[in-house]
Write a protein that holds these residues in place. Structure first.
Motif, mmCIF file in Angstrom:
data_model
loop_
_atom_site.group_PDB
_atom_site.id
_atom_site.type_symbol
_atom_site.label_atom_id
_atom_site.label_comp_id
_atom_site.label_asym_id
_atom_site.label_seq_id
_atom_site.Cartn_x
_atom_site.Cartn_y
_atom_site.Cartn_z
ATOM 1 N N UNK A 85 0.946 -1.211 0.100
ATOM 2 C CA UNK A 85 0.021 0.064 0.077
ATOM 3 C C UNK A 85 0.897 1.054 0.176
ATOM 4 N N UNK A 86 0.423 2.388 -0.455
ATOM 5 C CA UNK A 86 1.139 3.696 -0.698
ATOM 6 C C UNK A 86 1.702 4.059 0.616
ATOM 7 N N UNK A 87 0.522 4.154 1.627
ATOM 8 C CA UNK A 87 1.089 4.708 2.920
ATOM 9 C C UNK A 87 2.244 3.956 3.647
ATOM 10 N N UNK A 88 2.200 2.855 3.310
ATOM 11 C CA UNK A 88 3.130 1.848 3.975
ATOM 12 C C UNK A 88 4.348 1.749 3.397
ATOM 13 N N UNK A 89 4.320 2.183 2.134
ATOM 14 C CA UNK A 89 5.778 2.160 1.238
ATOM 15 C C UNK A 89 6.211 3.467 1.447
ATOM 16 N N UNK A 90 5.444 4.613 1.769
ATOM 17 C CA UNK A 90 6.175 5.953 1.972
ATOM 18 C C UNK A 90 6.622 5.790 3.443
ATOM 19 N N UNK A 91 5.908 5.032 4.312
ATOM 20 C CA UNK A 91 6.481 5.102 5.717
ATOM 21 C C UNK A 91 7.892 4.221 5.980
ATOM 22 N N UNK A 92 7.833 3.172 4.915
ATOM 23 C CA UNK A 92 9.027 2.321 4.835
ATOM 24 C C UNK A 92 10.218 3.106 4.391
ATOM 25 N N UNK A 93 9.939 3.833 3.184
ATOM 26 C CA UNK A 93 10.842 4.796 2.449
ATOM 27 C C UNK A 93 11.458 5.672 3.482
ATOM 28 N N UNK A 94 10.555 6.314 4.408
ATOM 29 C CA UNK A 94 11.020 7.271 5.201
ATOM 30 C C UNK A 94 12.020 6.917 6.283
ATOM 31 N N UNK A 95 11.404 5.592 6.899
ATOM 32 C CA UNK A 95 12.201 4.948 7.864
ATOM 33 C C UNK A 95 13.709 4.325 7.210
ATOM 34 N N UNK A 96 13.605 3.983 6.076
ATOM 35 C CA UNK A 96 14.895 3.384 5.584
ATOM 36 C C UNK A 96 15.991 4.701 5.425
ATOM 37 N N UNK A 97 15.282 5.739 4.681
ATOM 38 C CA UNK A 97 16.213 6.791 4.554
ATOM 39 C C UNK A 97 16.692 7.276 5.882
ATOM 40 N N UNK A 98 15.990 7.539 6.874
ATOM 41 C CA UNK A 98 16.525 7.953 8.276
ATOM 42 C C UNK A 98 17.409 7.147 9.131
ATOM 43 N N UNK A 99 17.158 5.841 8.815
ATOM 44 C CA UNK A 99 18.023 4.966 9.126
ATOM 45 C C UNK A 99 19.330 4.904 8.644
ATOM 46 N N UNK A 100 19.420 5.024 7.378
ATOM 47 C CA UNK A 100 20.566 5.104 6.462
ATOM 48 C C UNK A 100 21.464 6.249 7.033
ATOM 49 N N UNK A 101 20.653 7.579 7.224
ATOM 50 C CA UNK A 101 21.514 8.545 7.553
ATOM 51 C C UNK A 101 22.061 8.303 9.064
ATOM 52 N N UNK A 175 14.918 12.737 20.724
ATOM 53 C CA UNK A 175 14.971 11.530 20.049
ATOM 54 C C UNK A 175 13.647 10.690 20.212
ATOM 55 N N UNK A 176 12.970 10.748 21.585
ATOM 56 C CA UNK A 176 11.799 9.766 21.926
ATOM 57 C C UNK A 176 10.871 10.404 21.036
ATOM 58 N N UNK A 177 10.838 11.282 20.006
ATOM 59 C CA UNK A 177 9.606 11.615 19.286
ATOM 60 C C UNK A 177 9.890 11.532 17.689
ATOM 61 N N UNK A 178 10.882 10.802 17.534
ATOM 62 C CA UNK A 178 11.124 10.461 16.237
ATOM 63 C C UNK A 178 10.153 9.810 15.516
ATOM 64 N N UNK A 179 9.638 8.601 15.970
ATOM 65 C CA UNK A 179 8.517 8.026 15.265
ATOM 66 C C UNK A 179 7.141 8.903 15.166
ATOM 67 N N UNK A 180 6.733 9.549 16.092
ATOM 68 C CA UNK A 180 5.731 10.400 15.935
ATOM 69 C C UNK A 180 6.086 11.492 14.711
ATOM 70 N N UNK A 181 7.267 11.941 14.711
ATOM 71 C CA UNK A 181 7.438 12.928 13.701
ATOM 72 C C UNK A 181 7.421 12.345 12.178
ATOM 73 N N UNK A 182 7.741 10.882 12.034
ATOM 74 C CA UNK A 182 7.809 10.418 10.923
ATOM 75 C C UNK A 182 6.520 10.125 10.454
ATOM 76 N N UNK A 183 5.492 9.715 11.438
ATOM 77 C CA UNK A 183 4.161 9.475 11.406
ATOM 78 C C UNK A 183 3.275 10.660 10.829
ATOM 79 N N UNK A 184 3.759 11.835 11.446
ATOM 80 C CA UNK A 184 3.203 13.013 11.219
ATOM 81 C C UNK A 184 3.151 13.412 9.564
#
Length: 192
Positions: A85-101, A175-184
């Motif tokens: 699904x599009x939302x899950x792909x975008x969330x996965x992309x964002x997580x992968x990008x931030x994890x790589x960084x 750092x404790x708000x990282x997931x919420x920022x990504x979700x937002x």
């Protein structure tokens, strides 16, 4: 194997060793620690040998950036291909990008902060950089929304991710708000 082929293989191996050593040293001690003298000592070749491969630190940074772009594109594609699904792909992309960084700060700096002599967003942009952008565009282009240019949308979303990565790394965001920022960020997309 001919003598010429062997010499080309050895040259290629030396070049990979220089790039890998520069990357390792930068990840351990920062880019200021990467000098041709230190690299020559670590790889046990003379400085003139380094200069026969790279004109200086700037080109070494560029080589690390190109290697990193290839790795980042692969990480993004792997993450998005596993999502549904599009939302899950975008969330996965964002997580992968931030994890790589976060996992590769020196490489990320080589890609986006330091001058590696590479052209961005131009006709002569090296293929690995174009492919890294394409990896973002493949997922983000499908959620750009009606009337929105997919490339422009991808650039804007990428800028938001880059801002999050840079501010988090600098300790400017809790750092404790990282997931919420990504979700937002993901939840504000119009099509997901």
């Amino acid at each position: 194997m001919s003598v010429k082929e062997r010499k080309e293989r050895e040259r290629s191996e030396r070049e990979r060793l220089i790039v890998a050593t520069a990357r390792e040293l930068a990840e351990q001690q920062g880019w200021d620690a990467v000098t041709t003298r230190r690299l020559a000592e670590r790889i046990e070749y003379s400085q003139p040998v380094l200069y026969s491969h790279f004109r200086g630190k700037r080109e070494i940074i560029g080589a690390v950036a190109l290697e990193g772009a290839t790795e980042m594109a692969a990480a993004i594609r792997a993450a998005t291909s596993a999502a549904h699904g599009p939302r899950e792909r975008v969330a996965a992309l964002a997580r992968a990008y931030l994890d790589f960084a976060a996992r590769n700060p020196a490489v990320y700096d080589a890609l986006f902060q330091l001058d590696g002599g590479l052209a961005y967003a131009r006709e002569d942009t090296p293929a690995p950089l174009k492919d890294a952008f394409a990896a973002l565009l493949e997922t983000l282009g499908e959620v750009a929304g009606d009337g929105v240019h997919p490339g422009l949308f991808t650039e804007t979303f990428w800028a938001a991710l880059h801002g999050l990565a840079t501010l988090a790394r600098a300790g400017r965001l809790p750092p404790e708000l990282a997931d919420q920022r990504l979700e937002l960020l993901v939840d504000r997309l119009p099509v997901v």
